[in-house]
Design an enzyme around this catalytic site. Structure first.
Site, short mmCIF file in Angstrom:
data_model
loop_
_atom_site.label_atom_id
_atom_site.label_comp_id
_atom_site.label_asym_id
_atom_site.label_seq_id
_atom_site.Cartn_x
_atom_site.Cartn_y
_atom_site.Cartn_z
N HIS A 70 36.00 23.41 33.74
CA HIS A 70 35.47 24.76 34.00
C HIS A 70 35.08 25.49 32.72
CE1 HIS A 70 36.35 25.11 38.37
NE2 HIS A 70 37.16 24.10 38.08
N ASP A 87 31.66 30.99 27.02
CA ASP A 87 32.18 30.95 28.39
C ASP A 87 31.60 29.72 29.10
OD1 ASP A 87 33.57 31.89 30.62
OD2 ASP A 87 32.84 33.94 30.36
P1 ADQ Z 1 37.45 32.77 34.12
O1 ADQ Z 1 37.36 32.81 32.62
O2 ADQ Z 1 38.65 33.38 34.71
O3 ADQ Z 1 37.25 31.27 34.66
P2 ADQ Z 1 34.99 34.21 35.30
O4 ADQ Z 1 33.93 33.26 35.74
O5 ADQ Z 1 34.58 35.26 34.31
O6 ADQ Z 1 36.17 33.42 34.78
O7 ADQ Z 1 35.63 35.01 36.55
C1 ADQ Z 1 36.21 34.35 37.61
C2 ADQ Z 1 36.54 35.32 38.77
O8 ADQ Z 1 37.55 36.24 38.40
C3 ADQ Z 1 35.34 36.13 39.25
O9 ADQ Z 1 35.25 35.96 40.64
C4 ADQ Z 1 35.68 37.56 38.91
O10 ADQ Z 1 35.25 38.52 39.86
C5 ADQ Z 1 37.20 37.54 38.84
N1 ADQ Z 1 37.61 38.56 37.87
C6 ADQ Z 1 37.40 38.53 36.55
N2 ADQ Z 1 37.87 39.66 35.98
C7 ADQ Z 1 38.37 40.41 36.98
C8 ADQ Z 1 38.97 41.71 37.06
N3 ADQ Z 1 39.09 42.45 35.98
N4 ADQ Z 1 39.39 42.16 38.27
C9 ADQ Z 1 39.21 41.41 39.36
N5 ADQ Z 1 38.64 40.20 39.36
C10 ADQ Z 1 38.22 39.71 38.20
C11 ADQ Z 1 36.86 29.98 34.27
C12 ADQ Z 1 35.85 29.84 33.14
C13 ADQ Z 1 34.50 30.46 33.54
C14 ADQ Z 1 34.01 29.88 34.87
C15 ADQ Z 1 35.11 29.95 35.92
C16 ADQ Z 1 34.71 29.18 37.20
O11 ADQ Z 1 36.33 30.43 31.95
O12 ADQ Z 1 33.53 30.22 32.52
O13 ADQ Z 1 32.87 30.62 35.31
O14 ADQ Z 1 36.32 29.35 35.45
O15 ADQ Z 1 34.42 27.84 36.92
#
Ligand code: ADQ
Length: 464
Positions: free
Chosen positions: A158, A367
């Site tokens: 991911h 990211d």
């Molecule tokens: P993350 O780094 O956690 O995940 P991101 O893709 O930015 O990923 O967000 C994932 C989910 O978390 C989204 O649905 C978002 O709405 C939710 N989220 C984030 N911040 C939030 C907040 N403050 N309050 C509520 N919900 C929140 C990892 C990788 C990413 C990749 C994902 C999926 O780092 O690059 O996109 O996995 O593969």
């Protein structure tokens, strides 16, 4: 159709009642793929216990078995907080300055991967497709093969795969990547991360890459390596639009930002998300455009994450300090330019906030993909869409070139982008939105799951 066995660090247990459609994102998509295929989702329960009897907690729900194990305090410390989140996470996000190399945590990581293999193996049937997720479990496929498992096993990363020059700073890097060749399919978010991986395999392991089939050939093994960009759960997210929760959230934001443009950022509180750099960019915008301080309110939603890891405590302090400085210098009795909210919200509330914000600011330093960027686009009003400002270093930038792309390290670049977004005419906003929305809708998480499992099912079974 083969059953599916999903293995990830944590599992998302569906809500007991009305689980279908109640849960969005990756968890919802994997649960619906599991429902379709029937199968098991295995991972850590999130609980610590010193019980080493190998107890597996099983919970059945709609034809899907959720299987979890507890880990000991030492396991969590070495495997999760240690090697996964203090070594691999920073290294894979190009942060050598934060990367810790500790022999003990490396051993803990191998021990927990072995334990996962030992516990999940008896649950796997001969024809099952096994799908392992993310950087916590890179060597798991190899550990399963060592136990004689001949199933098709796929792996999806991911997060980014770093350039070879950075990756080779990891002690035992060769051993780690060789374990990955035990998989049949290895998936990455973008072509860029895939190319970095292929570069490493050819330069460091002497592997051959068959351009036509996308297979890496090394030590007599053949592995399909391919990009599968992840998307959002489009239907679930769109379904939020007409909920009272989304409408109320939008209303709350609009009534509190009257006469001003709301600009929003929603992130986990993580140093990869570029939050201090973003606040510096906003500060630069106010410095360069003092007459526009009253035009803009920035809302940053960032709940804390991984609080047991030191670098995460640090980022929180830095962010509070920077936000405090700008608010101290720029606030008026009726105006606070930056609202920093240290908590999470539901998908429905986020939908409402995104829709009410005319600028979405998504500026990670690095990211894998970034789903917030896609959610922001999905929540816009087609006749009056907002502007997405997006880091060129997010995987999402490759899919959304019609966002306003920025270098998140440059405060001047950020400041300039905010000014462009504030002044962008409706016609251009619509043109950019229309170019992006088709990708966000079509490359959704269901299609992603489908593409990966189809390729995995298409590989030959029974490896030596
Ligand atoms: P993350 O780094 O956690 O995940 P991101 O893709 O930015 O990923 O967000 C994932 C989910 O978390 C989204 O649905 C978002 O709405 C939710 N989220 C984030 N911040 C939030 C907040 N403050 N309050 C509520 N919900 C929140 C990892 C990788 C990413 C990749 C994902 C999926 O780092 O690059 O996109 O996995 O593969």
């Amino acid at each position: 159709m083969s059953r599916l066995v999903v293995i990830s660090n944590r599992v998302a247990v569906p809500k007991a009642r009305g689980a279908a459609g109640a849960q969005g994102g990756l968890a919802g998509a994997l649960n619906s793929a599991l429902k379709k295929h029937g199968g098991i989702w295995f991972g850590w329960s999130g609980q610590e216990s010193e019980d080493r009897t190998g107890n597996i907690n099983l919970q059945r729900n709609d034809g899907v078995t959720i299987a979890t194990i507890d880990l000991s305090h030492r396991d969590v410390d070495e495997y999760y907080n240690g090697y996964a989140n203090s070594t691999l996470w920073p290294l894979f996000h190009y942060r050598l300055d934060l990367t810790e190399y500790e022999r003990e945590t490396g051993k803990g990581y191998e021990r927990v991967n072995e334990r996962f293999a030992e516990c999940v193996q008896p649950l796997i049937e001969p024809d099952d497709l096994v799908w392992v997720h993310d950087y916590h479990l890179l060597p798991l496929g190899d550990r399963l093969r060592a136990r004689g498992l001949k199933n098709r096993i796929g792996f999806f990363l991911h997060i980014p795969w770093p350039p070879t020059r950075l990756f080779v700073s990891l002690p035992f890097h060769e051993r780690l990547v060789k374990t990955m060749l035990a998989y049949d399919v290895i998936g990455f978010q973008t072509q860029e991360w895939l190319e970095s991986f292929l570069h490493y395999c050819t330069k460091e392991l002497g592997a051959k890459v068959d351009e036509a089939s996308g297979k890496v050939i090394c030590d007599g093994r053949e592995v399909l390596a391919k990009a599968y960009p992840i998307g959002i759960d489009w239907d679930h997210f769109q379904a939020q639009r007409d909920t009272g929760e989304a409408r109320q959230a939008a209303q709350r934001l609009l009534s509190s930002t009257r006469y001003r443009t709301a600009m929003i950022g929603v992130d986990r509180l993580d140093y990869s998300k570029g939050l201090p750099e973003r606040i510096d960019g906003i500060g630069r915008f106010f410095d360069q455009n003092p007459e526009r301080v009253r035009d803009l309110v920035y809302i940053q939603i960032a709940p804390p994450s991984r609080e047991d890891v030191q670098s995460y405590q640090h980022i929180r302090n830095v962010l509070e300090q920077k936000t405090g400085q700008i608010n101290g210098a720029r606030s008026e009795v009726d105006l606070v330019p930056i609202r920093y909210v240290n908590r999470g919200y539901s998908h429905a509330e986020l939908y409402g906030f995104f829709r009410a914000s005319k600028i979405g600011l998504v500026t990670p330093l690095r990211d894998g993909m970034n789903l917030v960027a896609k959610e922001y686009v999905a929540a816009q009003e087609p006749e009056d869409p907002g502007v997405l400002i997006l880091s060129r270093f997010a995987g999402a930038a490759a899919q959304l070139p019609d966002a306003v792309l920025v270098n998140p390290h440059s405060p001047d670049d950020l400041s300039h982008a905010i000014r462009i977004a504030l002044d962008m005419p409706l016609e251009e906003r619509k043109r950019r939105y229309e170019a992006m929305i088709a990708t966000v809708r079509d490359d959704n998480v269901q299609n992603w799951t489908e593409r990966f499992t189809r390729d995995l099912a298409g590989t030959k079974q029974a490896r030596g």
